[in-house]
Each structure stands twice: as structure tokens, then as C-alpha cells.
Design an enzyme around this catalytic site. Structure first.
Site, PDB file in Angstrom:
ATOM      1  N   ALA A 231      32.248  62.289  24.860  1.00  0.00           N
ATOM      2  CA  ALA A 231      31.210  62.075  23.850  1.00  0.00           C
ATOM      3  C   ALA A 231      30.903  60.579  23.812  1.00  0.00           C
ATOM      4  O   ALA A 231      31.796  59.746  24.007  1.00  0.00           O
ATOM      5  CB  ALA A 231      31.704  62.565  22.502  1.00  0.00           C
ATOM      6  N   ASN A 232      29.666  60.222  23.589  1.00  0.00           N
ATOM      7  CA  ASN A 232      29.171  58.836  23.506  1.00  0.00           C
ATOM      8  C   ASN A 232      29.111  58.091  24.833  1.00  0.00           C
ATOM      9  O   ASN A 232      28.791  56.904  24.853  1.00  0.00           O
ATOM     10  CB  ASN A 232      29.977  58.014  22.489  1.00  0.00           C
ATOM     11  CG  ASN A 232      29.688  58.465  21.082  1.00  0.00           C
ATOM     12  OD1 ASN A 232      28.553  58.843  20.772  1.00  0.00           O
ATOM     13  ND2 ASN A 232      30.696  58.476  20.233  1.00  0.00           N
TER      14      ASN A 232
ATOM     15  N   ASP B 128      20.745  69.182  21.029  1.00  0.00           N
ATOM     16  CA  ASP B 128      20.244  68.131  20.144  1.00  0.00           C
ATOM     17  C   ASP B 128      21.230  66.968  20.034  1.00  0.00           C
ATOM     18  O   ASP B 128      20.834  65.821  19.831  1.00  0.00           O
ATOM     19  CB  ASP B 128      19.958  68.716  18.750  1.00  0.00           C
ATOM     20  CG  ASP B 128      18.779  69.679  18.793  1.00  0.00           C
ATOM     21  OD1 ASP B 128      18.081  69.711  19.819  1.00  0.00           O
ATOM     22  OD2 ASP B 128      18.567  70.397  17.802  1.00  0.00           O
TER      23      ASP B 128
ATOM     24  N   GLU C 224      22.426  61.289  21.288  1.00  0.00           N
ATOM     25  CA  GLU C 224      23.149  60.192  21.972  1.00  0.00           C
ATOM     26  C   GLU C 224      22.195  59.289  22.735  1.00  0.00           C
ATOM     27  O   GLU C 224      22.262  58.060  22.646  1.00  0.00           O
ATOM     28  CB  GLU C 224      24.137  60.790  22.982  1.00  0.00           C
ATOM     29  CG  GLU C 224      25.495  61.007  22.446  1.00  0.00           C
ATOM     30  CD  GLU C 224      26.523  61.059  23.573  1.00  0.00           C
ATOM     31  OE1 GLU C 224      26.415  60.280  24.533  1.00  0.00           O
ATOM     32  OE2 GLU C 224      27.437  61.888  23.466  1.00  0.00           O
TER      33      GLU C 224
END
Ligand SMILES: CCCCCCCCCCCCC/C=C/[C@@H](O)[C@H](COP(=O)(O)O)NC(=O)CCCCC
Ligand SMILES: Nc1ncnc2c1ncn2[C@@H]1O[C@H](COP(=O)(O)OP(=O)(O)O)[C@@H](O)[C@H]1O
Ligand SMILES: [Ca+2]
Length: 548
Positions: A187-188, A211, A216
């Protein structure tokens, strides 16, 4: 020069039939129409059928034959035809053919890549056609040439990589679009990467996922833009610098609301075609702050109460894929919690329409167009340090008990709710539709939810209110200590008496969480404001005349 503007008209053959093909740079479009065979040349089966067709055509007013027309802006590519046809045709035309690939509207906003092959009697004519089409394609300056693609392999049904490789990459390659592809590892990853990469070499960034993945990419691009422009994102009233790079969405998530509400369908091929032809859709973005600290941006739904609780519960069941929302939605409905708090907001000017409008925001929406002019003037005034003239009204304050507080920055249409939570919301008018669902019975809340699915007026219920606003604040009743986050508040109030599942303690939840485009926010007390047309997408909004 003059000849370049003149239409190119030739007799070319399509599927063994003589056609008149016209390439008109003035319209600009490619059209072709079957020519009727000359009479008196003896009867053959083809001619009998042809005449019969003509008769039927006359009866149905389609005679002489259908004229096909493709705007140049919707042509994907033109290619010299390689030898892949049966040898008779190939011999007949002495190997000279070219194929035009174009976007064709199918059902319900769905687009498909179609192709038509034109056979020519001589090589020179074939070459002339290919060059003429290529020249017109080069004039399509809004088309991307080089894209940066982020694929989330974890979202939705975990099919992001396959969807991209099988459905999208071949189309990009057909359209001669080159790509740098990054499959995220955490994530990120995409967000952090966008702060570092050299963005100058790209014409757009593509998000393959849901979404959350779009969010991000958007955070990366907006954050990078503010950093490069020395704008402090923690200042809620700072005018943000707009992003020039367009974002494309290849839907591969669980809700895909941002794609659905801007294209009309969550279909990877349709989205790829909108990207290839270089569509443009401006989009508003909401900033969310807590105590002058930036939390997140939102483009679809900011939901407290019902949608926050659904999100919180659903994350535990990610293994279910998109079905987790239905499961958690049902559980959350049964738990029937309400939350106390105060909502304050400033209503937007009436010229920006009303959430109760019967008309919806569509491709070329005049309300959004008007906002484009206003936002440009506003940015100019800001650039020259001229004074701002805000014409927004007084603040309204509503204290109460709510089942849900939903801020829709767009209609939030998605497959689960084809018209969305606020069907008349605009994509780029600089407004948010704030929907307050007051404490009500289970039956009434069910009536409210059912209206997300059917054609009835969503807001025609006594316990539902809706306001079109530009900014709002929410303070939950239990947030006296401004520095505590949700976890701390819960601990403080319920550690000794509640084990967290609330079935034995009989208490109601103290605070819900905010669902921000499917991501949880750390604070319940928020200040939200909309930034008109802050980002651009490779989309065109919902087209009116789509095939039913
Ligand atoms: C008895 C009939 C009940 C019908 C309920 C239908 C409710 C549908 C509401 C849809 C709201 C959509 C708002 C979109 C939010 C998305 O941004 C977010 C994240 O998307 P993604 O990352 O692609 O998964 N999705 C959600 O928060 C899901 C909400 C679903 C609630 C049932
Ligand atoms: N490689 C990865 N591993 C784990 N999480 C990721 C990865 N790439 C992105 N994410 C995160 O996955 C979450 C869900 O992604 P999203 O695209 O919203 O899918 P879904 O629609 O299924 O929720 C987002 O919070 C995103 O930041
Ligand atoms: Ca998500």
C-alpha cells in the site's frame, strides 16, 4: 496545403463489396458506403440478394445502403494489412489492403475496438490512404504517447495484472502508446513513487485497481504538485495548484465508483479506449482536514455512520473480494447504529444547480463548463494577488442524531447503485452534495437504502435532507478532546464496560469512522472543502445517446 483539406474519395472494397470511401479532413471523419451493383449484367445469387436487400431497405427507409462514419478522433490506428486473408481475395487485390481500428459504441456506455479492412486495386492508392489517415491522427494532439501505469495486484478480485496485460496493453500497443508499468508491492507504493519520478516524460498516469488505487495515484500527483509549488497541504484554506497530468482508470477494484461515474461503466476496454483517444474530464476534489492537519483528499464518497461502519467491518473480510461489502452492508444494517454530532455548512450558489434537479451531469455539462471559466478567472486573480469575491451564503448549523452523513463529490454511481447516492451531483462544478440521514427506524433506513437502487427520489423521505455545499465541518458529540483519535475516544469511554462488539453492553457506538473513497480516516472531527476542477481524467462524463 489546399489539397490536404480536400476530401479523399476512392472506390475501395470492404468484404468483397465495392464501397465509396471518403476521408474528409473538414468534418473530420472517415466514411464508407456500399455502392449498388450496376444493373443489366446478368443475374447471380449475390445480385438477387442485393436487390432483395434493396427492396427491404426501401421498405425500411434504409436504401440504398448504410453509410458508416467514424470521427477521426475515434480512430485508434491504421495498419497495412498483412497477408492473413484467403488467397483468392489476396490475389484479386494484389496484396493491397489497410485496416482501420476504431472505437465503437456498444451497449450501455460500453465501447469496443472494431476494425474495417479496405482493399485497394493498386499499391499507390493504398499508401495514399494510409498516409492521409496517419496525418489526420497526428493532428489529434490531446492523445497520450507515453504513460506511467500503476497496477494494484491486491484489490478487487486480485485480477489487476491479468486485466491490464490481456485487455489493455494490446490496445495501447496498437495505438503506439508506450508505457512504464509498475506492479505495486505494498500500500502507498504508487503514492510514494509519484513524489520521486520524473513526471515530465509522461502524458498521463494510469491506475489499474479500485477507488483506493485511484486515490493513491491522485494523492501522489496532487501532493507532488503542491510540494513543487511550495503549497502547504495542512492549510485548509490554501488554494491548491491544479494537476496537469491526466489520470486514467482501468477498473479492477471492488466498487470502481470513480470509473463508473465518469465513464458510465466499469469496463477495462472502454476505459482503455477513452485513454487512447485522449478524452478529458475535469474533476473536483475535496480536501479533508482535522485541526489544521491534512488527512486526505476525496473524490467519490465521504461517508460517516453507515458507510464508515460498512468499510470498517468489510476490511476484516477482504478475502471475500467485492462481496465483502454486501456481507458487511447487511451486518451494519442489522446493527442499526446512529451517531450524534454537529454539521455546519455553507450552501453553494443556486446557479450551480440543486441536488433535487431532475437533470444529471453529462458529457459537456453546461454547469461544469461555466465553472471551468470561473475557476480559470479565480486562478488568474490569485496569480496576480487580486482580491477574492466569494458570494457564498451564511453558515447553517445542524445538531442531531444521524444514521449516515454522506458527502458526495460526484453522483457515486456504481454497479450497486447505477444512479448513485446523489444522481444530480456534478463532476466539476465545485460543489459537494451533503446528505444527512437522521435517526430513523430500521424499516425507514431500509427504504432509504432501497432508493439507492431504484428510480425513486432519494431525498423524498422525511428523515433525509440534502444540501449542495462548498465546505462543511463535522464535530462528533464525543470529540471534546480534539487531539484524540477514534481509538482513544473508544478506549476512554468504553474500556471497562464494553468489549467492542456492543451486543452485551447495550451501548451505542460513540463515534463512527469516515469512509473516504473506501479508505478509513483517523479522525471523526473534520473540515471538508471542495477544490473546483483540481484534477483531470481521461474520461468524458456520461454520454446521453448511448445505445440502450
Ligand atoms: C437493500 C438494498 C441495499 C442497497 C445498498 C446499496 C448501496 C450502494 C452504495 C454505493 C455507494 C458507492 C460509493 C462509493 C464508494 C467507493 O469509493 C468505496 C471504495 O471503492 P473500492 O475501493 O473500489 O472498493 N466503496 C465503498 O465504500 C463500498 C460501499 C458499499 C456499501 C454496501
Ligand atoms: N501491492 C499492494 N499490496 C497491498 N495493498 C496494496 C497494494 N497496492 C495498493 N494497495 C492498497 O490496496 C487497497 C485497496 O485497493 P483498491 O484499489 O481500493 O481495491 P478494492 O477496490 O478492492 O478496495 C488500497 O488501500 C491501496 O492503497
Ligand atoms: Ca478500496
Amino acid at each position: 496545403m489546399e489539397s490536404a483539406r480536400r476530401p479523399l474519395v476512392s472506390q475501395l472494397w470492404v468484404k468483397n463489396r465495392r464501397n465509396e470511401a471518403v476521408l474528409d479532413p473538414e468534418r473530420p471523419a472517415l466514411s464508407w458506403k456500399e455502392l449498388q451493383p450496376k444493373s443489366g449484367r446478368g443475374l447471380c445469387l449475390a445480385r438477387v440478394l442485393h436487390r432483395a436487400r434493396g427492396l427491404i431497405g426501401r421498405l425500411t427507409e434504409q436504401y440504398p445502403s448504410v453509410c458508416h462514419s467514424v470521427p477521426i478522433s475515434e480512430i485508434i490506428a491504421v495498419e497495412t494489412e498483412q497477408k492473413r486473408y484467403n488467397s483468392d481475395t489476396w490475389q484479386k487485390f494484389n496484396h493491397h489492403a489497410f485496416t482501420v481500428h476504431y472505437a465503437q459504441r456498444a451497449q450501455k456506455h460500453c465501447w469496443r475496438c472494431s476494425a474495417v479492412t479496405f482493399w485497394c486495386k493498386d499499391e499507390e492508392l493504398c499508401h495514399q490512404w494510409i498516409q492521409a489517415i496517419k496525418k489526420l491522427l497526428e493532428l489529434q494532439t490531446s492523445r497520450p504517447k507515453h504513460l506511467l501505469v500503476y497496477i494494484n495486484p491486491y484489490g478487487g478480485k486480485q485480477q489487476g495484472k491479468q486485466i491490464y496485460e490481456q485487455k489493455v496493453a494490446p490496445l495501447f500497443s496498437l495505438a503506439s502508446i508506450t508505457t512504464d508499468v509498475i506492479v505495486t508491492e505494498r500500500a502507498n507504493h504508487a503514492k510514494d513513487d509519484l513524489f520521486e519520478v520524473n513526471l515530465e516524460k509522461y502524458d498521463g498516469v494510469i491506475s489499474v485497481g479500485g477507488d483506493g488505487m485511484f486515490s493513491e495515484v491522485m494523492h501522489g500527483l496532487i501532493g507532488r504538485m503542491q510540494k513543487d509549488s511550495s503549497i502547504d497541504q495542512n492549510n485548509p484554506s490554501a488554494p491548491l495548484a491544479p494537476c496537469n497530468l491526466r489520470i486514467g482508470i482501468i477498473p479492477a477494484g471492488s466498487t470502481d465508483c470513480i470509473c463508473y461515474a465518469t465513464v458510465g461503466i466499469n469496463d477495462p476496454v472502454t476505459s482503455a479506449l477513452h485513454i487512447i483517444i485522449g478524452d478529458l474530464q475535469h474533476m473536483d476534489v475535496c480536501s479533508v482536514h482535522h485541526n489544521n492537519t491534512f488527512l486526505k483528499y476525496s473524490v467519490s464518497l465521504l461517508g460517516y455512520g453507515f458507510y464508515g461502519d460498512v468499510l470498517k467491518d468489510s476490511e476484516k473480510n477482504r478475502w471475500m473480494g467485492p462481496t465483502r461489502y454486501d456481507f458487511s452492508g447487511f451486518k451494519t444494517f442489522l446493527s442499526h447504529h446512529y451517531y450524534e454530532g454537529t454539521v455546519s455548512f455553507q450552501q453553494a450558489n443556486q446557479t450551480l444547480g440543486s441536488p433535487r434537479d431532475k437533470s444529471t451531469c453529462q458529457s459537456g455539462c453546461y454547469i461544469c463548463k461555466q465553472s471551468t471559466q470561473e475557476v480559470e478567472e479565480k486562478r488568474k486573480r490569485h496569480h496576480y494577488n487580486l482580491e477574492e469575491t466569494e458570494d457564498d451564503g451564511d453558515w447553517k448549523v445542524i445538531r442531531g442524531k444521524f444514521m449516515a452523513i454522506n458527502a458526495a463529490n460526484m453522483s457515486c454511481a456504481c454497479p450497486r447503485s447505477p444512479k448513485g447516492l446523489s444522481p444530480a451531483a456534478h463532476l466539476a462544478a465545485g460543489t459537494i452534495d451533503l446528505i444527512l440521514v437522521r435517526r430513523c427506524s430500521r424499516l425507514n433506513f431500509l427504504r432509504h437504502l432501497v432508493r439507492h437502487k431504484n428510480q425513486d427520489d432519494q431525498f423524498d423521505l422525511a428523515f433525509v435532507e440534502v444540501y449542495r455545499v462548498k465546505t462543511f465541518l463535522f464535530t462528533p458529540k464525543h470529540s471534546e478532546n480534539e487531539d484524540t483519535d477514534n481509538k482513544d475516544v473508544r478506549k476512554k469511554h468504553f474500556n471497562q464496560i464494553c468489549n467492542g462488539n456492543h451486543s452485551s453492553c447495550g451501548c451505542n457506538h460513540v463515534n463512527s469512522i469516515w469512509n473516504c473513497d473506501g479508505e478509513a480516516l483517523d479522525h471523526a472531527a473534520v473540515e471538508v472543502r471542495v477544490h473546483c476542477q483540481l484534477i483531470k481524467l481521461f474520461a468524458r462524463g456520461i454520454e446521453e445517446d448511448s445505445k440502450p
